[in-house]
Scaffold this motif. Structure first.
Motif, PDB file in Angstrom:
ATOM      1  N   ALA A  91       0.880  -1.096  -0.047  1.00 31.19           N
ATOM      2  CA  ALA A  91       0.031  -0.122   0.086  1.00 31.19           C
ATOM      3  C   ALA A  91       0.933   1.287  -0.041  1.00 31.19           C
ATOM      4  O   ALA A  91       0.511   2.235  -0.668  1.00 31.19           O
ATOM      5  N   HIS A  92       2.028   1.238   0.765  1.00 31.04           N
ATOM      6  CA  HIS A  92       2.708   2.379   0.706  1.00 31.04           C
ATOM      7  C   HIS A  92       3.416   2.746  -0.510  1.00 31.04           C
ATOM      8  O   HIS A  92       3.746   3.706  -0.953  1.00 31.04           O
ATOM      9  N   TYR A  93       3.829   1.599  -1.142  1.00 31.38           N
ATOM     10  CA  TYR A  93       4.528   1.722  -2.476  1.00 31.38           C
ATOM     11  C   TYR A  93       3.259   2.634  -3.586  1.00 31.38           C
ATOM     12  O   TYR A  93       3.791   3.547  -4.159  1.00 31.38           O
ATOM     13  N   PHE A  94       2.078   2.040  -3.512  1.00 30.01           N
ATOM     14  CA  PHE A  94       1.242   2.676  -4.250  1.00 30.01           C
ATOM     15  C   PHE A  94       0.766   4.294  -3.786  1.00 30.01           C
ATOM     16  O   PHE A  94       0.606   4.976  -4.807  1.00 30.01           O
ATOM     17  N   PHE A  95       0.855   4.556  -2.464  1.00 31.23           N
ATOM     18  CA  PHE A  95       0.651   5.724  -1.924  1.00 31.23           C
ATOM     19  C   PHE A  95       1.870   6.572  -2.443  1.00 31.23           C
ATOM     20  O   PHE A  95       1.374   7.891  -2.863  1.00 31.23           O
ATOM     21  N   ASP A  96       3.211   6.076  -2.414  1.00 30.05           N
ATOM     22  CA  ASP A  96       4.124   6.907  -2.858  1.00 30.05           C
ATOM     23  C   ASP A  96       4.071   7.256  -4.223  1.00 30.05           C
ATOM     24  O   ASP A  96       4.301   8.633  -4.691  1.00 30.05           O
ATOM     25  N   GLY A 108       3.698  21.577 -11.825  1.00 24.43           N
ATOM     26  CA  GLY A 108       3.055  22.070 -13.119  1.00 24.43           C
ATOM     27  C   GLY A 108       1.986  22.947 -13.046  1.00 24.43           C
ATOM     28  O   GLY A 108       2.023  24.343 -13.839  1.00 24.43           O
ATOM     29  N   THR A 109       0.921  23.006 -12.232  1.00 25.51           N
ATOM     30  CA  THR A 109      -0.077  24.103 -12.156  1.00 25.51           C
ATOM     31  C   THR A 109       0.682  25.453 -11.654  1.00 25.51           C
ATOM     32  O   THR A 109       0.361  26.238 -12.104  1.00 25.51           O
ATOM     33  N   ARG A 149       0.848  13.531  -7.795  1.00 26.96           N
ATOM     34  CA  ARG A 149       0.388  14.681  -7.309  1.00 26.96           C
ATOM     35  C   ARG A 149       1.291  15.873  -7.193  1.00 26.96           C
ATOM     36  O   ARG A 149       0.819  17.000  -7.451  1.00 26.96           O
ATOM     37  N   GLU A 150       2.570  15.554  -6.534  1.00 27.35           N
ATOM     38  CA  GLU A 150       3.402  16.734  -6.489  1.00 27.35           C
ATOM     39  C   GLU A 150       3.786  17.295  -7.874  1.00 27.35           C
ATOM     40  O   GLU A 150       3.796  18.471  -7.954  1.00 27.35           O
TER      41      GLU A 150
END
Length: 78
Positions: free
Chosen positions: A43-48, A60-61, A54-55
Motif C-alpha cells: 500500500a505504501h508503494y502505491f501511496f508514494d 506544473g500548475t 500529485r506533487e
C-alpha cells in the motif's frame, strides 16, 4: 538504521500482543503480525506513486500560473 530496526521489532511485538489479546489465538496473531506489514508495504508503494504524481501535477500548475501572470504583466505593459 538501528533505530529503524528496533522500531520494526517493537511494531511486530505490539501487533502480536494486541492481536493475541483480542483473539486468544497464536495462529491468528502470528499471521496478522506478518501479513499486515506486507500489505502495508505494498500500500505504501502505491501511496508514494500517487503522491509523486500529485506533487508533479501541483508543480506544473504553479509553473503555469506563474507563466500566465508574466504574460498578463507583459501584455499590460505593452
Amino acid at each position: 538504521m538501528a533505530k529503524t530496526l528496533t522500531f520494526g521489532i517493537m511494531h511486530l511485538g505490539i501487533a502480536f500482543s494486541v492481536t493475541y489479546a483480542l483473539t486468544g489465538s497464536l495462529a491468528i496473531s502470528g499471521a496478522i503480525t506478518f501479513i499486515e506489514p506486507a500489505v502495508n508495504t505494498v500500500a505504501h508503494y502505491f501511496f508514494d506513486r500517487y503522491w509523486e504524481k500529485r506533487e508533479r501535477r501541483q508543480a506544473g500548475t504553479a509553473r503555469n500560473h506563474a507563466a500566465a501572470q508574466r504574460n498578463h504583466a507583459n501584455l499590460a505593459g505593452a
